[in-house]
Design a protein around this motif. Structure first.
Motif, short mmCIF file in Angstrom:
data_model
loop_
_atom_site.label_atom_id
_atom_site.label_comp_id
_atom_site.label_asym_id
_atom_site.label_seq_id
_atom_site.Cartn_x
_atom_site.Cartn_y
_atom_site.Cartn_z
N VAL A 197 -51.40 39.84 -34.71
CA VAL A 197 -52.23 39.20 -33.70
C VAL A 197 -52.41 40.13 -32.50
O VAL A 197 -53.50 40.21 -31.91
CB VAL A 197 -51.62 37.85 -33.28
CG1 VAL A 197 -52.39 37.25 -32.10
CG2 VAL A 197 -51.63 36.88 -34.45
N LEU A 198 -51.37 40.85 -32.11
CA LEU A 198 -51.50 41.81 -31.01
C LEU A 198 -52.53 42.88 -31.33
O LEU A 198 -53.21 43.39 -30.42
CB LEU A 198 -50.14 42.45 -30.71
CG LEU A 198 -49.10 41.56 -30.01
CD1 LEU A 198 -47.75 42.26 -29.97
CD2 LEU A 198 -49.56 41.21 -28.60
N LEU A 199 -52.65 43.22 -32.60
CA LEU A 199 -53.63 44.23 -33.01
C LEU A 199 -54.99 43.63 -33.29
O LEU A 199 -55.94 44.36 -33.61
CB LEU A 199 -53.13 44.96 -34.26
CG LEU A 199 -51.82 45.74 -34.13
CD1 LEU A 199 -51.45 46.37 -35.46
CD2 LEU A 199 -51.92 46.80 -33.04
N LEU A 258 -48.90 43.68 -22.82
CA LEU A 258 -49.12 43.67 -24.26
C LEU A 258 -48.43 44.85 -24.95
O LEU A 258 -47.87 44.70 -26.04
CB LEU A 258 -50.63 43.72 -24.55
CG LEU A 258 -51.42 42.46 -24.17
CD1 LEU A 258 -52.91 42.70 -24.33
CD2 LEU A 258 -50.98 41.28 -25.03
N ARG A 259 -48.45 46.01 -24.31
CA ARG A 259 -47.76 47.16 -24.91
C ARG A 259 -46.26 46.92 -24.95
O ARG A 259 -45.59 47.28 -25.93
CB ARG A 259 -48.09 48.42 -24.11
CG ARG A 259 -49.53 48.89 -24.25
CD ARG A 259 -49.69 50.30 -23.72
NE ARG A 259 -51.06 50.75 -23.71
CZ ARG A 259 -51.75 51.19 -24.76
NH1 ARG A 259 -51.16 51.18 -25.95
NH2 ARG A 259 -52.98 51.60 -24.65
N GLN A 311 -57.96 48.42 -29.23
CA GLN A 311 -59.24 48.27 -29.92
C GLN A 311 -59.48 46.86 -30.44
O GLN A 311 -60.63 46.46 -30.60
CB GLN A 311 -59.33 49.28 -31.07
CG GLN A 311 -59.13 50.73 -30.64
CD GLN A 311 -58.99 51.67 -31.81
OE1 GLN A 311 -59.20 51.28 -32.95
NE2 GLN A 311 -58.62 52.92 -31.54
N GLY A 312 -58.41 46.11 -30.72
CA GLY A 312 -58.60 44.81 -31.34
C GLY A 312 -58.00 43.64 -30.60
O GLY A 312 -58.28 42.49 -30.95
N ALA A 326 -59.41 42.07 -24.42
CA ALA A 326 -60.87 41.94 -24.34
C ALA A 326 -61.26 40.90 -23.30
O ALA A 326 -62.24 41.08 -22.55
CB ALA A 326 -61.43 41.56 -25.71
N GLN A 327 -60.51 39.82 -23.20
CA GLN A 327 -60.79 38.79 -22.20
C GLN A 327 -60.58 39.33 -20.79
O GLN A 327 -61.40 39.11 -19.89
CB GLN A 327 -59.90 37.57 -22.44
CG GLN A 327 -60.11 36.44 -21.44
CD GLN A 327 -59.18 35.28 -21.69
OE1 GLN A 327 -58.34 35.32 -22.58
NE2 GLN A 327 -59.32 34.23 -20.90
#
Length: 485
Positions: A269-271, A190-191, A96-97, A102-103
């Protein structure tokens, strides 16, 4: 195909009227164009071949599945294998963040729009225009200014005779699929990074708790040594050694604290959160290391999103060869225009003012200085590069799995050895402490035993955290439950 169309048309009855003959010729032209448009120049795509082997060299024994049994796949929510509710919540919040995600998602939407733009070339273009002009010439009466009013509609369609547009659509579709795979690869990476950072924080918190207990023990030991000094059964050197050991451990805890805080900032930052406003409270102990279903090497071709993305880019480059080759053939455009044109607005839309045009346009470049040949050579070279990149991606994926398997096995064996060493260090500390209290050894022996026990405790915790990190890395190397859509 053109001969078959001609044979069919020759057997038809010849229309008697001129309009019917013109209509028949138009239909014949369109039918021929449609028949030819079924052709597409350029090579048909075949996935580049890369040997992956039948088994992993370092797969643990007893975890193979017979070939006739459906393999047990990693779940899409693979992090639940660790059984940590806090980690599950962080994984739920991350998409979500996260701005990297998002990119990548925006780049996927860009690729999808490119596919829609390529598909538009398969359809005709329609347009409408209206004009009102006033023009004159010379100074005599014959050259008096005159008005002209017109309203027209146009339609044009470039017949895809040689498959240029279809190859372009094929390339755009492969590009969209590659972008989707990139999005999945970013999500998996990322996970995995989040899981590793989380395990690092939890291990640091366990280390902090260990150092806190050790500091209490060292403080009591210092107090005991001071009492023994006051009683005349210990030397000032013993007090100095106990004090130095206490301060060194405090320094370790301070360093561990700021390193842990940096890991928490990385999770923030990951969140997609401001690091200064994010905190991660102490939680339960380190989770158990799960059993990861390894499967067979060929499954990587389906379970790794980066492999899927590299394969789709090879398909995209292959389709662009056909786009480049189609430039050698003529372009056929069918166009039509109709409307009204009159000198007076009152008689604008009337039958005498009506006009129309209809006809095909065939265009072919005869000389371009070698530009088309260079474009084809460039497209073939681009495909060779992407095919090599795909094969290299497969080999890198195999290497990552083998590395993770070797690391996981070695860490499991190391943890067993470290646990035995920790038990021995604790027993040594107990015996040396009793001997010191009995006056049989000096305090330096106690310091050495305490240092050895603390080091064994810290190393055992580090190995447990490394095993969890290695499991997350192995899961990511295996594809993390990814399934191509």
């Amino acid at each position: 195909m053109a001969d078959r169309v001609s044979t069919t048309c020759a057997g038809d009855a010849v229309p008697s009227s001129a309009p019917a003959r013109r209509a028949a010729r138009a239909l014949l032209t369109i039918a021929t164009a449609l028949a030819l448009s079924a052709c597409a120049v350029g090579p048909d795509y075949r996935r580049p071949v890369q040997d992956v082997g039948a088994t992993y060299a370092h797969a643990p024994e007893g975890r193979w599945i017979p070939a006739d049994t459906p393999p047990r796949a990693l779940p899409s929510d693979w992090w639940t294998l660790f059984g940590d509710a806090v980690l599950d919540d962080l994984m739920r919040r991350m998409p979500q963040g996260n701005l990297d995600l998002a990119q990548a998602e925006a780049q996927f939407r860009e690729a999808r729009a490119a596919l829609d733009a390529a598909r538009a070339g398969l359809f005709p273009t329609l347009g409408v225009s209206g004009t009102a002009t006033r023009a004159g010439q010379g100074v005599s009466g014959a050259g008096n200014p005159a008005n002209t009013y017109s309203l027209s509609a146009t339609a044009s369609w470039e017949v895809d005779l040689w498959g240029r547009v279809r190859r372009d659509v094929e390339a755009a579709r492969a590009g969209e699929q590659a972008s989707a795979a990139d999005l999945d690869a970013m999500r998996l990476s990322l996970r995995s990074t989040l899981a590793q950072a989380y395990f690092g924080v939890r291990a640091s918190q366990r280390q902090d708790a260990l150092l806190a207990r050790t500091l209490d023990e060292y403080a009591r030991a210092l107090e005991m040594t001071r009492n023994r000094l006051a009683a005349g059964v210990a030397s000032p050197a013993d007090v100095a050694a106990a004090s130095a050991q206490l301060d060194q451990t405090r320094a370790q805890r301070i360093r561990l604290g700021w390193q842990r805080q940096q890991q928490i900032h990385a999770i923030a930052v990951l969140l997609g959160q401001v690091p200064g406003r994010f905190s991660l409270a102490d939680g339960p102990g380190l989770p158990a290391v799960p059993e990861v279903p390894v499967g067979v090497p060929s499954a990587l071709l389906l379970r790794r999103p980066d492999v899927a993305g590299a394969e789709r880019r090879a398909a995209q480059a292959n389709a662009r060869i056909g786009v480049a080759q189609a430039a050698w053939f003529p372009d056929l455009t069918l166009s039509a225009q109709g409307g009204y044109r009159a000198a007076e607005f009152a008689s604008w839309i009337m039958t005498p003012a009506r006009f129309w045009t209809l006809g095909p346009t065939l265009a072919l470049s005869l000389f371009d200085g070698g530009a088309r040949a260079a474009a084809v050579a460039s497209a073939r070279a681009a495909y060779d590069a992407q095919a090599a990149a795909y094969r290299k991606t497969v080999l890198d994926a195999l290497r990552e799995v083998e590395d993770a398997l070797v690391q996981s096995q070695a860490l499991a064996e190391e943890q067993a050895a470290r646990d035995r060493a920790l038990a021995a260090a604790r027993e040594t500390l107990r015996q040396v402490t009793n001997q010191y209290q009995a006056g049989l050894v000096d305090y330096l022996s106690v310091v050495q035993a305490q240092t050895s026990a603390l080091s064994a405790e810290q190393t055992a915790l580090d190995v447990r955290a490394e095993r969890l990190t290695a499991s997350a890395q192995l899961i990511a190397a295996l594809g993390g439950g990814y399934t191509p859509s």
